[in-house]
Design a protein around this motif. Sequence first.
Motif, PDB file in Angstrom:
ATOM      1  N   UNK A  11     -13.356   4.345  13.828  1.00 25.58           N
ATOM      2  CA  UNK A  11     -12.925   5.204  12.901  1.00 25.58           C
ATOM      3  C   UNK A  11     -12.004   4.024  11.699  1.00 25.58           C
ATOM      4  N   UNK A  12     -11.591   4.570  10.996  1.00 23.65           N
ATOM      5  CA  UNK A  12     -10.805   3.795   9.808  1.00 23.65           C
ATOM      6  C   UNK A  12      -9.443   4.257   9.809  1.00 23.65           C
ATOM      7  N   UNK A  13      -8.547   3.223   9.947  1.00 23.65           N
ATOM      8  CA  UNK A  13      -7.015   3.436   9.733  1.00 23.65           C
ATOM      9  C   UNK A  13      -6.688   2.954   8.396  1.00 23.65           C
ATOM     10  N   UNK A  14      -5.767   3.841   7.780  1.00 23.91           N
ATOM     11  CA  UNK A  14      -5.123   3.607   6.527  1.00 23.91           C
ATOM     12  C   UNK A  14      -3.874   3.431   6.452  1.00 23.91           C
ATOM     13  N   UNK A  15      -3.287   2.040   6.404  1.00 21.60           N
ATOM     14  CA  UNK A  15      -1.713   1.973   6.240  1.00 21.60           C
ATOM     15  C   UNK A  15      -1.270   2.414   4.730  1.00 21.60           C
ATOM     16  N   UNK A  16      -0.309   3.470   4.598  1.00 20.93           N
ATOM     17  CA  UNK A  16       0.024   3.488   3.374  1.00 20.93           C
ATOM     18  C   UNK A  16       1.566   3.700   3.186  1.00 20.93           C
ATOM     19  N   UNK A  17       2.050   3.259   1.984  1.00 18.10           N
ATOM     20  CA  UNK A  17       3.584   3.271   1.676  1.00 18.10           C
ATOM     21  C   UNK A  17       3.962   1.703   1.651  1.00 18.10           C
ATOM     22  N   UNK A  18       3.021   0.914   1.882  1.00 20.06           N
ATOM     23  CA  UNK A  18       3.860  -0.400   1.768  1.00 20.06           C
ATOM     24  C   UNK A  18       2.934  -1.035   0.310  1.00 20.06           C
ATOM     25  N   UNK A  19       3.379  -2.565   0.279  1.00 20.59           N
ATOM     26  CA  UNK A  19       2.719  -3.037  -0.705  1.00 20.59           C
ATOM     27  C   UNK A  19       1.328  -3.784  -0.327  1.00 20.59           C
ATOM     28  N   UNK A  20       0.893  -4.036   0.656  1.00 24.81           N
ATOM     29  CA  UNK A  20      -0.052  -4.698   1.197  1.00 24.81           C
ATOM     30  C   UNK A  20      -1.410  -4.190   1.670  1.00 24.81           C
TER      31      UNK A  20
END
Length: 493
Positions: A135-144
Amino acid sequence: MTYDEILTKYEPVIGLETHVELGTRTKMFCGCKTDFGAEPNTQVCPVCLALPGALPVANRAGIEATIRIGLALNCDIAEWCRMARKNYFYPDMPKNFQTSQYDEPLCTEGYVDVTVDGKEYRIGIERVHLEEDTGKTLHVGGATGRIHGATESLVDYNRAGIPLVEIVTKPVPGLGTLAPEIAKAYVAELRDIVRSLGVSDVRMEQGSMRCDVNTSLNLPGEEWGTRTETKNVNSLRSVERAVRSEIIRQAGILDEGGKIFQETRHFQETTGDTRPGRSKETATDYRYFPEPDLVPIAPDPAWVATLRDSLPEKPSSKRARLRLDWGISEIDMQSVANAGAVELIEETIAAGASPAGARKWWMGELARRANEQDVDLAAVGATPAQVAALQKLVDAGKLNDKLARNVLEGVVAGEGDPADVMIKRGLEVVNDTGALTAAVDEAIAANPDIAAKIRDGKVAAAGALVGAVMKTTRGQADAKTVRDLILSRLGVS
């Protein structure tokens, strides 16, 4: 040390692991759709979510596509092989193991030939095996966009279970300073081969083709050094940059007496260097064992022979044919291939442009823009149909080359097709004889000395008056028409 100085001291060894998402209608072990860009977690079922009791069934189309890729890469096709469980935990892998192949791959011992700087290099293929994507993990809330600094992580399982082919080269030593260029040429050739088979769209920008780049350095005559693996490189240009960056980074560490650690690294598109990821596992860490829920794969030799006979024209053969059709040299064709422009030019010609016109735009203005934007040529913002339409406007006399470049700027910026941009920006060539005559008379009146030279037979001086008229008309006049008018008004035949 400079890059060239490094390569007088160290010898690089590269290897590439390329993942290709197959374009099957459904996933590898279930009936879920594989449409790209669907809403998160709308293309999932108990099998690809690994719910208790759900059992997989192999997708015949995925097996067939893998065999066709293997055949196109000159591989031997196994008469019998099995899927295996590759055990590791990752949040985007619901089963906590990946259904893959280990010691019994479907395709082995192939090769790809590439040409760089007029010399042919053979890249050995160790294996082509079939597995499933995660699957695909999306990291949100950060700058990078990475986990560090993110406030939360979201998982989309739409991609979990999509059939994935991994193509692994043998280690490739002895490439010297050309290692980055040869790596790029190999991936470009591989992409062309897979695309020609129609089994994947191999769109690197969408992740349907991505490359892991292995790089190591050693002193001449010594054993190969410890390799690093730069993960998920997603453009041809980035493959070249990743190899070059790792060579420079590793040489700096070795020169200071440091040690290279076997690890995965991440390529940074903005800076062109790599950053550490995690320590690299070995095969024993994955605790492979045969997948108990799937029967072995035993391709019928007659079926394999039929697939072999149905393979399309090889891209290398196609390039040789197109080179003759387009009337260009081998060096020019190699430049086109290295730029990733073969199919773009071919499609532009099919849309109505001449070979010279299509090649001029893709290898000139558009290649320059791609380099400035640091993107592949196909992602520069213009389609073959638009380039063909632009050239038709030039051929019809509605645009000159300078105006056409301004129109192309608008096309790339998303302002519309060439004809629309031409009208919106008011860039059409001025063909009004009355307006041109007035501009010519004005230029003659403002430059009597030049006009006198032309009347005395110094026709070359007309260039200065042409320039004055072009300035008055904002470059929208046809230079030849203007010159003819100037000579006519001055009574020079």
